[in-house]
Design an enzyme around this catalytic site. Structure first.
Site, mmCIF file in Angstrom:
data_model
loop_
_atom_site.group_PDB
_atom_site.id
_atom_site.type_symbol
_atom_site.label_atom_id
_atom_site.label_comp_id
_atom_site.label_asym_id
_atom_site.label_seq_id
_atom_site.Cartn_x
_atom_site.Cartn_y
_atom_site.Cartn_z
ATOM 1 N N ASP A 138 -17.005 -0.335 3.593
ATOM 2 C CA ASP A 138 -17.103 0.535 2.432
ATOM 3 C C ASP A 138 -18.436 1.279 2.355
ATOM 4 O O ASP A 138 -18.465 2.497 2.150
ATOM 5 C CB ASP A 138 -16.885 -0.284 1.157
ATOM 6 N N SER A 165 -14.725 3.293 -1.714
ATOM 7 C CA SER A 165 -14.021 3.922 -0.589
ATOM 8 C C SER A 165 -12.763 3.143 -0.219
ATOM 9 O O SER A 165 -11.727 3.730 0.101
ATOM 10 C CB SER A 165 -14.955 4.042 0.619
ATOM 11 N N ASP A 166 -12.850 1.815 -0.261
ATOM 12 C CA ASP A 166 -11.659 0.997 -0.059
ATOM 13 C C ASP A 166 -10.617 1.274 -1.142
ATOM 14 O O ASP A 166 -9.422 1.409 -0.860
ATOM 15 C CB ASP A 166 -12.031 -0.489 -0.115
ATOM 16 N N ILE A 167 -11.066 1.328 -2.383
ATOM 17 C CA ILE A 167 -10.144 1.522 -3.504
ATOM 18 C C ILE A 167 -9.479 2.887 -3.427
ATOM 19 O O ILE A 167 -8.265 3.017 -3.628
ATOM 20 C CB ILE A 167 -10.884 1.346 -4.842
ATOM 21 N N GLY A 170 -6.907 2.823 -0.742
ATOM 22 C CA GLY A 170 -5.756 2.042 -1.183
ATOM 23 C C GLY A 170 -4.866 2.807 -2.138
ATOM 24 O O GLY A 170 -3.635 2.762 -2.044
#
Length: 391
Positions: A138, A165-167, A170
């Site tokens: 991230d 960034s992950d969220i 997703g």
């Protein structure tokens, strides 16, 4: 509300981005089969032990799933996975760059056996291009996307305090999968979705990107204040309480000058006419506003701002959020079961009636026997796979 009941998702996932996407699908009723390593499972299970001995990250993104342990490097484990994918509706994976394709789990190969399969690959930088094979966590992506260039204070950069960034990846995977399922209902054909953390984050950087259009200067790092709108940020009351407030338009500005500052003439001052001028003169204007806050307690300032009305907020701690009166009044805290007992969980934003699905968080391999039986494996076969460490 379970509009995805009957949809089967197979998720070869780890960490946050893919598990977050698949949890959204599970919340809507999809059957999500999470494929994990035998023994240890998803490495996010070991990030910490803050929730009754379980990882805070894992508890957050893995409710309502079934856990199947498989060693997919063993041909028998891969055979189980391929059988699952032969009848699945969605396949999500966020393995290391290129790993799924090297194992024969690319979209083209899988859809040759199951034309209706929606395949979603999530990676740091996407397929192709010079960054394709780079590892991407991230913070690395926040850096590459320019997010750190606008976050922090002065010369000191700061990462966003959550895995943004992950969220974002997703959520784009989730919405793209929903769109692909709608399209499949019309065509009968699956889709290949390639979501990158970089592109997802850069999409969210739209304002600062356009602000610097054609070589213009970037917005400065402004700490908790807005970089280009003023006043918009934190102010400290006389009792030390920090109040966040925001002026968004000229109507609010005039009312703020009259009813909060007690200086209606400021609304006519050309130095403060329009946001651009207020932003350019924020240092002088900030001293005027700060002096007024200093003469009030936090509660008094909040009451006055609310009466103007001007948007304002408390600067809550995480402990405050657990007890937030608005979340409590709307009944947003539910309970989910875990291998270590029940824990509170925030209901998915949106669905109210009927209540959203919030099923247990699985233990490693908890559903392996059941899933293998569904695929036709007998008891002796399962025992052999367990003995050999394949499941």
């Amino acid at each position: 509300m379970q509009p995805l009941r009957g949809v089967t998702v197979v998720a070869l996932e780890q960490a946050i981005a893919a598990p977050y996407a698949s949890r959204q699908l599970a919340d809507l009723g999809a059957r999500v089969i999470k494929v994990e390593r035998p023994g240890s499972g998803d490495f996010a299970r070991q990030y910490d032990s803050r929730v009754n001995g379980l990882s805070s990250h894992f508890v957050w993104v893995n409710r309502s799933k079934e856990s199947l342990t498989l060693d997919i490097k063993d041909p028998r484990g891969m055979a189980v996975l391929r059988r699952l994918l032969g009848t699945a509706d969605v396949f999500i994976q966020n393995l290391a760059p290129g790993a799924a394709a090297r194992m024969g789990l690319g979209a083209e190969e899988l859809q040759a056996d199951n034309p209706g399969l929606v395949v979603c690959d999530i990676s740091g930088y996407g397929s192709g291009g010079p960054y394709e094979s780079m590892k991407a966590y991230d913070l690395m992506v926040q850096s590459e996307a320019g997010l750190l260039s606008v976050t922090g204070s002065g010369e000191d950069m700061a990462k966003v305090g959550i895995s943004v960034s992950d969220i974002s990846a997703g959520m784009y995977a989730y919405s793209s999968i929903l769109a692909a399922l709608l399209e499949r209902a019309n065509t009968g054909k699956g889709a290949h979705i390639d979501v990158s953390m970089l592109e997802s984050t850069v999409e969210w950087m739209g304002f600062p990107l356009y602000y610097t259009y054609d070589g213009a200067q970037p917005p400065p790092r402004a700490g908790a204040a807005h970089a280009t709108i003023y006043p918009y940020g934190p102010f400290t009351a006389g009792d030390g309480k920090v109040i966040m407030m925001s002026i968004q338009n000229e109507r609010e500005w005039r009312a703020f000058c009259e009813r909060f500052l007690g200086r209606p003439e400021l609304a006519e001052d050309p130095d403060y006419a329009g946001n651009a001028n207020r932003n350019a003169n924020r240092e002088e204007l900030g001293r005027i506003i700060a002096a007024r806050f200093a003469a009030l307690t936090g509660d008094e300032a909040t009451a006055l701002l609310t009466a103007v009305p001007v948007a304002c907020a408390r600067v809550n701690t995480l402990a405050d959020v657990w007890e937030h009166p608005q979340l409590a009044a709307r009944g947003r805290w539910h309970e989910v079961q875990t291998p270590r007992g029940p824990v509170p969980a925030l209901a998915p934003p949106g669905p109210v009636n009927p209540a959203p699905r919030m099923d247990p968080i699985p233990d490693v391999g908890e559903h392996t026997g059941k899933i293998l039986a569904e695929l036709g494996h007998g008891e002796s076969d399962v025992d052999e796979l367990v003995r050999d460490g394949v499941v």
